[in-house]
Design an enzyme around this catalytic site. Structure first.
Site, PDB file in Angstrom:
ATOM      1  N   HIS A 213      -2.918   2.680   0.529  1.00 57.89           N
ATOM      2  CA  HIS A 213      -3.522   1.776   1.131  1.00 57.89           C
ATOM      3  C   HIS A 213      -4.101   2.228   2.629  1.00 57.89           C
ATOM      4  O   HIS A 213      -3.895   3.227   2.934  1.00 57.89           O
ATOM      5  CB  HIS A 213      -3.018   0.338   1.669  1.00 57.89           C
ATOM      6  N   CYS A 244      -2.658  -6.270  -1.175  1.00 58.73           N
ATOM      7  CA  CYS A 244      -1.086  -6.912  -1.767  1.00 58.73           C
ATOM      8  C   CYS A 244      -1.133  -8.362  -1.164  1.00 58.73           C
ATOM      9  O   CYS A 244      -1.087  -8.464   0.178  1.00 58.73           O
ATOM     10  CB  CYS A 244       0.223  -6.329  -1.389  1.00 58.73           C
TER      11      CYS A 244
END
Lengths: 317, 317
Positions: A213, A244
């Site tokens: 990420h 997420c």
């Protein structure tokens, strides 16, 4: 030029779409996935086999898988949270199943509502399903070690736990494991060290892919560390959509458009054409008109005189 | 932990402020620079000695230098385009002068309105000024090789030209050279190669610092390559403000806030405290209320349980 190939696994149609409230129309998804494949992406995670009431954005996963299978040369990947989802994914014809196992058990309980042992039991049941299929119809099966670089709920995650659960996934029947920086906590030193530890512990074939990420802007630096360590598959999301939704404060997949530039500029061939990737971004923008799309390369363009790692194939009109 | 120190040179008060149309009030600049120094930044580029009619945003450079010199332990750096600017910078008391020399002569003519040879002549004149000063009052003097990773006007820039002009700067009297990715064209393989080439050609002491942009999202990946190659000073700008207004399509300095996180997480000590850096960002935001500030760490915060490379000093209230 290194002459090395890197596979970009586009996760936008799954990880991206599940994280936003808007529901993209099935026909728009098909157009987007076709455009992504046309840009040269060879693996796309097209959906998740979770109950439609939990993720209505992905309720059409089976139809999308059947469609994506018609695109030549494409590996159709999906997420499955459990054996029930795997059954549906297999029936639809997915080429690759990924089950997430969160190394942080707190996150696992919150995300999948399962303990580690309960997830491993699902893995065993999925393996049993797969073993009943003829080899040529059998999807590959990956266990993704979520939160392996740290957890927004637990903080630091012990590397010993990553290795133990990686071993657990392999013993329960996964073909390989993946490392996932679900929370955007990872740094390049840690990425490199954990890759080497997993290879030492489980063997080189057990780990090929990484999901990073950009939550703290470190996404492409972590890609550099991973790829130079020898990782060959990197997840990314067009426009950086997704992340997420169950990890508070975490967001932001690596942007596919920026990743292609970085890798190609360094001499790693991705097979992706940036102009056609921009065309796919237009298709995405039309399908999700209210969603912000991120990325630097879409604004800045490629450098003047930019050269791909390998000559691009002629575009057949 | 590597135990290594990296110096972050904060260029926001010069490179950032010169690139935006709003003019920050002198007292706001002082408050911002004091807050940056209080956060632990030990080198700040506080202004540019160019004619006020060209860059009215930096017209108060002399006053800012005099103020910044009162901050204990701070290296007060400035940009000087020519010998005339250097004279004023020396009079104000700057600790470090940097003159840009664009490796792309097209860019040099457009940016400084000078040929390479004309810039080198200014360097010789500045060296003569410096040599007249007592050693303890003499600023250090860097030549910055702009556009050395590529130019928006010329495209690719020959590495041979970078080496030739680097040698020219050293012979004309610079103490060291710096590499500058003015246009955001660089990639980690190129960054690493050019650093090694310069060291081979000019000696290790001739190059310590690098100025990288995040124009294509590659900024921190390039930092990783540079720092692991051995570079010890990295430029960055709070909120990512600035870039190069004379290179069309180029924008985006590396964000100081994100850089501190990356380096500290990897075990490189920067001396910077992120909480106090966020306080400095507030001061900047109050001084430039209409300017967008970028960065991921300001939104995401530090990871739960984050540890600096070295224990942070106690804050004296």
């Amino acid at each position: 030029m290194s002459g090395k190939q890197i596979e970009i696994s586009e996760v936008g149609p799954r990880d991206g779409l599940q994280s936003i409230s808007a529901i993209m129309a099935t026909e728009d998804k098909k157009r987007w996935i076709a455009a992504l494949a046309n840009a040269g992406l060879r693996e796309i995670e097209v959906g998740s086999f979770v109950p439609a009431k939990l993720l209505p954005q992905l309720a059409d996963a089976a139809e999308i898988v059947r469609y994506a299978r018609t695109l030549p040369g494409l590996t159709v990947a999906v997420l499955v949270p459990n054996a029930r989802g795997a059954k549906d994914a297999i029936a639809a014809g997915a080429h690759k199943l990924t089950i997430p196992l969160s190394v942080s058990e707190t996150h696992s309980l919150k995300n999948l509502r399962k303990t580690h042992e309960q997830v491993l039991e699902e893995v065993r049941q999925i393996r049993a399903q797969l073993d009943q299929l003829p080899a040529e119809q059998r999807p590959s099966f990956e266990g993704s070690l979520s939160t392996c670089f740290g957890c927004t709920l637990e903080g630091a995650v012990a590397e010993e736990a990553v290795l133990r659960l990686g071993e657990g996934l392999m013993k329960a029947g996964c073909d390989e494991v993946g490392l996932s920086d679900t929370t955007g906590y990872g740094n390049p030193v840690q990425v490199r060290r954990l890759i080497q530890l997993v290879w030492s512990h489980l063997g080189r074939d057990a780990l090929n892919g990484i999901h990073l990420h950009n939550t703290r802007g470190q996404g492409l630096a972590n890609v550099l560390a991973a790829v130079e360590a020898g990782i060959t598959t990197v997840d990314a999301s067009m426009g950086g959509i997704g992340g997420c939704p169950f990890a508070p404060g975490a967001s932001g997949n690596i942007v596919t458009e920026d990743l292609v530039f970085l890798l190609e500029a360094m001499g790693y061939s991705t097979g992706v054409d940036v102009d056609r990737l921009m065309a796919a971004r237009e298709v995405l923008a039309r399908g999700l008109p209210d969603e912000p799309l991120f990325g630097f390369v879409p604004d800045a363009g490629l450098p003047k005189g930019f050269q791909y790692a390998e000559p691009q194939p002629e575009v057949v009109a």
